[in-house]
Design an enzyme around this catalytic site. Structure first.
Site, PDB file in Angstrom:
ATOM      1  N   ASP A  43     -10.364  31.625  38.949  1.00  0.00           N
ATOM      2  CA  ASP A  43      -8.936  31.854  38.987  1.00  0.00           C
ATOM      3  C   ASP A  43      -8.512  31.487  40.415  1.00  0.00           C
ATOM      4  O   ASP A  43      -9.353  31.442  41.331  1.00  0.00           O
ATOM      5  CB  ASP A  43      -8.580  33.309  38.657  1.00  0.00           C
ATOM      6  CG  ASP A  43      -7.106  33.417  38.268  1.00  0.00           C
ATOM      7  OD1 ASP A  43      -6.326  32.507  38.615  1.00  0.00           O
ATOM      8  OD2 ASP A  43      -6.725  34.402  37.629  1.00  0.00           O
TER       9      ASP A  43
HETATM   10  C1  BGC Z   1      -3.404  33.318  37.346  1.00  0.00           C
HETATM   11  C2  BGC Z   1      -3.936  32.253  36.394  1.00  0.00           C
HETATM   12  C3  BGC Z   1      -3.265  30.951  36.656  1.00  0.00           C
HETATM   13  C4  BGC Z   1      -3.497  30.564  38.090  1.00  0.00           C
HETATM   14  C5  BGC Z   1      -2.857  29.238  38.487  1.00  0.00           C
HETATM   15  C6  BGC Z   1      -3.474  32.862  38.790  1.00  0.00           C
HETATM   16  O1  BGC Z   1      -2.806  33.747  39.610  1.00  0.00           O
HETATM   17  O2  BGC Z   1      -4.121  34.516  37.199  1.00  0.00           O
HETATM   18  O3  BGC Z   1      -3.756  32.669  35.072  1.00  0.00           O
HETATM   19  O4  BGC Z   1      -3.727  29.976  35.765  1.00  0.00           O
HETATM   20  O5  BGC Z   1      -2.946  31.562  38.942  1.00  0.00           O
HETATM   21  O6  BGC Z   1      -1.482  29.349  38.533  1.00  0.00           O
END
Ligand code: BGC
Length: 756
Positions: A231
Site C-alpha cells: 500500500d
Molecule cells: C490506500 C490504497 C490506495 C493507495 C493509492 C492508500 O492510501 O489505502 O487503497 O490504492 O493509497 O492511492
C-alpha cells in the site's frame, strides 16, 4: 511478444534490479531503457479511474482526469451478481486501456467486521465467500482486457484508526475462515496480477514484512503467481520485506530503500536470488501489460455513465415496502432532503473519482415530468436542525400522497483514514423523518450510506430503499426503482443490527491504537447474529422485490458424502408474482456434528436468476468437503468432522425456505496428543485408541478386557459422564497405578496414535 525474462534479469545490474523494486514516481514503475524495460502505470481504483496526470497523491486531494464513478463495492456486492461484476470489470479494463493505465488498484476485499470502519463503503461484505466470488468476477473482467488488478488490502485491515501501525491480533483459524478466504478464492479463481499488502501489522508483524503471509499463505498455500505491491508508503523494513515476498514498493522512498537492498546483497545479508525472483515477478506483469496495450480503446464516458446507472439499478436493496412502492404516476409525491438534489454517491479518499456527470433523483424525476414537489428539509453536508426547513418539508409532505425522504451519511462521517463514532444518521435527519411521519403515513426513506445505519423509525415508514454509495448514476437508478421502471433486486451483503452495541466486535473494535484484538473470532456478521439468535433490523441476504418467488423441490445427488465427493444440489424457484424480477437464491451449510464453536450457518453458494411471472427454473449448486470444513489449527488444514450437515436454501440468512441433511464421513484423523490430560471419553471416541481402550482399562483395574469398558458404556448417565471425563492422570491415581505402569500406558497409547 515472447521474451526470456530470466535472461533480462541476468543482464540487469544490481542497482537496476533494486531500482525496479520501487516506483519511479507516484504512479509508475521505473523503466530501464537500455534493456527495453518499459514503465507501467498503476491507478486507483476500485470503482472508476482516478488517474492523476499531474501531482499525485493517495488521498484523493489533487486533480484526476474526468472519469465515470461506478457504484462503490458496498453497492455492487449487494447485486450478488457475478456476471454484472465481471461486466463492470470489463468496462473498467477498457477505460484503463484507453487512458494508458496498466494496473487498476482494486478490488478492495477487506471484511466488514464492524459497521464503524470508515472504509466499509469500499469493501464488499461481512461474508468472505460472497466477497471472494464477487472479487474474482471483477478481476476476471478487468484482466480480460489485459489490465492488471491489485486486490487489497492484504490482510486484516478492517479499520481506519491507526491503520498504518496498529496490530490486528487475530488467531489463525479466524484469519483462514474470515479474513483470508476472499483473497484465497480470488487468487485461485482469477489470479490477480498483483496483491497490495496492507499498512497494519498482523499479530505483531507488519504485513509488508510478513514472510508467513506473503510467501507461505499467499504463494505456497494458494498458488499466487503475481507480484505483491505495498500500500502507498507501507514499507517497514525494505530488506526484510523483499525477503518475505514483498516485490514492489510504491510510490518510492527516493532511492533510500533501493540502496538498502543493494547494500544488503553486497553484505550477503540478502540472497540475490530473492531479489531476482521479485524482479522476475514484476517484469512478467510489466511486459504482459506493455505488450497488450490496445491503441484502439475508447473511453466513452456517456456510454459508461449509462452502464453505471444500469449497474446501480441491480444493486439497490428494497428493505421495507408495505405496497407504497412502486410509486403511482397519478399520485403527487413530495421529495424531501438534501440528498434528493445532491446524492452522496461515492466515498472520500483514494477511491474518489472526478465524475464527468452526476445524476440526482430530483433531476431525474423532473426530466421525466413526474408529479413531484421538493423541500430541502436538511442539508446533506452537516448535522444542523433548521426548523424553518423542517416546516417547509412537513408542509409539502402533508399536501402530497407520498413523501420520499432522501437520507444518508455525509462524507465527514465516513471515509478513508477515519472511522465512524456511532451507527446513527445525523440527528437532523432522524428529527425530520419523525416530523414527516407524523403527517404522512406514506413515507418512504431512501438511504445513501456506505455502511449500516440505525433506523429507529423503520417500523413507522411505508418503505425503505437502500442505495448505498451508488455511483454517479444513482439518481437515475433510484428514479427507475421508485417509479417501477425497474424491479429492485439487490440483497444485503451485510447485516443491519438494530443498534451498534449488538455488533459482535463492539467491545473490541478499534483497540488502543497499538493493538486491536479480534476477540469475537469467526463470529462476524450473521455468523454471530444467527448463532446467537440476536434480533436484527435486516438480516444478511435480505432484499425485497415487486414480485414474489417460491422455492420447491430441494434435492441432493446423494445423501452420503465422503472426503473427495462432490454433491449436486438442485432447487426449483418460481416467480409467483405479477412482474418479471430477479431472485438471489442462497445456499448455507449448517454443521450439525459435535464440532465445537461453529457458526449456525455459513454461505457457500448463491445464484441470481431472472424469472418472468409464472416462470420456473432449476438451479444447481455443488458442495465439496471444503464447504463443510473449518480450519483446524492443530492440523493446520481444513477439516470437517464426520456427521450430519444441513443444506439450507433461502432468501436470506433468516428466511430459510428449504432444508436437507447429508451424512459426511471422513477418513482423515485429527492430530491427537496423549498425556495425563487425555480423557477416557476422547480415547473411546477416537478410532485409533478405541480398540485398545479395553486393554488399558483392564490393566488399570485388573478387570477382564470384556468388562473393562463397563463404566464408559454404563446405563447410568452420571457414571458414564464421570468416566468419559476422567483424565488418564486421575485414572492412574484412582487405580493406584505404579509409576511405571502409568508411563507404559501413555507410551502404548502414544505408539498406537503414531502408527495410524
Ligand atoms: C490506500 C490504497 C490506495 C493507495 C493509492 C492508500 O492510501 O489505502 O487503497 O490504492 O493509497 O492511492
Amino acid at each position: 511478444m515472447k521474451r526470456n525474462i530470466k535472461e533480462i534479469v541476468e543482464a540487469m545490474t544490481l542497482e537496476e534490479k533494486a531500482g525496479l523494486c520501487s516506483g519511479g514516481d507516484f504512479w509508475h514503475t521505473k523503466e530501464v531503457k537500455r534493456l527495453g524495460i518499459p514503465k507501467i502505470m498503476l491507478s486507483d481504483g476500485p470503482h472508476g479511474l482516478r488517474k492523476q496526470e499531474e501531482e499525485g497523491d493517495h488521498l484523493g486531494v489533487n486533480e484526476s482526469i474526468e472519469a465515470v464513478c461506478f457504484p462503490a463495492a458496498c453497492a455492487t456486492a449487494s447485486s450478488f451478481d457475478v456476471e454484472l461484476m465481471e461486466e463492470m470489470g470489463k468496462t473498467l479494463g477498457n477505460e484503463c486501456q484507453a487512458e494508458g493505465v496498466d494496473i487498476l488498484l482494486g478490488p478492495a476485499v477487506n471484511i466488514k467486521r464492524s459497521p464503524l470502519c470508515g472504509r466499509n463503503f469500499e469493501y464488499m461484505s461481512e461474508d468472505p465467500y460472497l466477497t471472494g466470488e464477487m472479487a474474482a468476477a471483477y478481476i476476471k473482467g478487468v484482466q480480460s482486457k489485459h489490465i492488471g488488478t491489485s486486490m487489497k488490502h492484504f490482510a486484516a485491515n478492517n479499520q481506519e484508526y491507526q491503520r498504518m501501525v496498529c496490530s490486528s491480533e487475530v488467531d489463525e483459524q479466524t484469519l483462514r475462515e474470515i479474513y483470508f478466504p476472499a483473497f484465497e478464492i480470488a487468487v485461485k479463481k482469477a489470479q490477480p496480477k498483483t496483491i497490495m499488502c496492507s499498512y497494519n501489522k498482523i499479530n505483531g508483524e507488519y504485513a509488508s514484512d510478513n514472510e508467513w503471509l506473503l510467501n507461505k499463505v499467499l504463494r505456497d498455500d494458494w498458488g499466487f503467481e503475481g507480484f505483491v505491491v505495498t500500500d502507498w508508503g507501507a514499507v517497514n523494513n525494505r530488506v526484510q520485506g523483499l525477503s518475505a515476498g514483498l516485490d514492489l514498493e510504491m510510490p518510492s522512498s527516493g532511492g533510500v530503500n533501493d540502496e538498502r537492498i543493494v547494500d544488503a546483497v553486497k553484505k550477503g545479508t540478502l540472497d540475490e536470488k530473492k531479489l531476482d525472483q521479485a524482479v522476475e515477478r514484476i517484469l512478467k506483469t510489466v511486459f504482459e501489460c506493455a505488450d497488450h496495450r490496445d491503441k484502439e480503446a475508447v473511453f466513452d464516458r456517456a456510454l459508461d455513465h449509462e452502464k453505471a446507472v444500469d449497474i446501480e439499478t441491480e444493486c439497490a436493496v428494497l428493505l421495507e415496502n408495505n405496497g407504497v412502492l412502486p410509486l403511482n404516476e397519478n399520485k403527487k409525491v413530495a421529495y424531501i432532503g438534501g440528498f434528493a438534489k445532491n446524492p452522496r454517491y461515492q466515498g472520500g479518499g483514494s477511491s474518489h473519482i472526478h465524475s464527468s456527470k452526476e445524476s440526482s433523483a430530483l433531476e431525474s424525476a423532473k426530466n421525466k415530468n413526474r408529479n413531484i414537489t421538493y423541500a430541502k428539509g436538511f442539508t446533506e453536508i452537516e448535522d444542523v436542525i433548521d426548523e424553518k426547513e423542517v416546516q417547509l418539508a412537513v408542509d409539502i409532505a402533508k399536501e402530497a400522497d407520498v413523501a420520499v425522504v432522501f437520507a444518508g451519511l455525509p462524507e465527514v462521517i465516513e471515509g478513508e483514514g477515519y472511522d465512524r463514532k456511532d451507527m446513527k444518521l445525523p440527528e437532523c435527519q432522524n428529527h425530520l423523518i419523525n416530523e414527516i411521519i407524523k403527517v404522512q403515513p406514506n413515507t418512504v426513506v431512501v438511504l445513501h450510506n456506505g455502511s449500516p445505519v440505525e433506523c429507529p423509525w423503520a417500523n413507522q415508514v411505508a418503505a425503505i430503499l437502500e442505495l448505498y454509495l451508488g455511483g454517479e448514476g444513482v439518481g437515475e437508478a433510484c428514479d427507475r426503482i421508485l417509479w417501477g421502471e425497474a424491479n429492485p433486486c439487490g440483497r444485503l451483503a451485510e447485516t443491519f443490527p438494530l443498534k451498534l452495541e449488538d455488533n459482535p466486535s463492539y467491545l473490541y473494535f478499534k483497540g488502543d491504537g497499538k493493538k486491536v484484538k479480534y476477540q469475537e473470532g469467526i463470529f462476524v456478521g450473521y455468523r454471530y447474529y444467527d448463532t446467537k439468535k440476536q434480533q436484527v433490523r435486516w438480516p444478511f441476504g435480505h432484499g425485497l422485490s415487486y414480485t414474489k418467488f417460491s422455492y420447491h423441490n430441494l434435492r441432493v445427488s446423494k445423501k452420503q458424502m465422503q472426503d473427495d465427493d462432490v454433491i449436486n444440489v438442485f432447487v426449483d424457484v418460481k416467480n409467483i408474482g405479477q412482474r418479471t424480477g430477479k431472485e438471489v437464491v442462497q445456499l448455507y451449510i449448517s454443521d450439525r456434528t459435535t464440532s465445537f464453536g461453529r457458526p449456525m450457518k455459513e454461505l457457500k453458494g448463491f445464484k441470481k436468476i431472472e424469472l418472468k411471472p409464472e416462470e420456473e427454473k432449476t438451479l444447481e449448486f455443488q458442495i465439496t468437503a471444503r464447504d463443510l470444513s473449518y480450519f483446524n489449527e492443530a492440523m493446520k488444514d481444513w477439516y470437517a468432522a464426520s456427521g450430519t450437515y444441513g443444506i439450507l436454501i433461502g432468501h436470506s440468512s433468516r428466511d430459510i425456505c428449504l432444508e436437507e441433511e447429508i451424512l459426511f464421513e471422513t477418513k482423515r484423523l485429527l492430530p491427537m496428543t496423549i498425556d495425563g490430560t487425555t480423557t477416557l471419553g476422547e480415547l473411546m471416541n477416537d478410532p485409533r485408541t478405541a480398540p485398545v481402550l479395553g486393554q488399558i482399562m483392564a490393566q488399570a483395574f485388573g478387570a477382564s478386557e470384556e468388562n473393562s469398558n463397563a463404566g464408559l458404556e454404563s446405563d447410568d448417565a452420571t457414571a458414564r459422564a464421570t468416566m468419559n471425563a476422567m483424565p488418564l492422570k486421575s485414572l492412574a491415581s484412582f487405580a493406584a497405578m505404579p509409576e511405571n505402569v502409568y508411563e507404559n500406558m501413555l507410551l502404548t497409547l502414544q505408539d498406537v496414535v503414531k502408527s495410524k
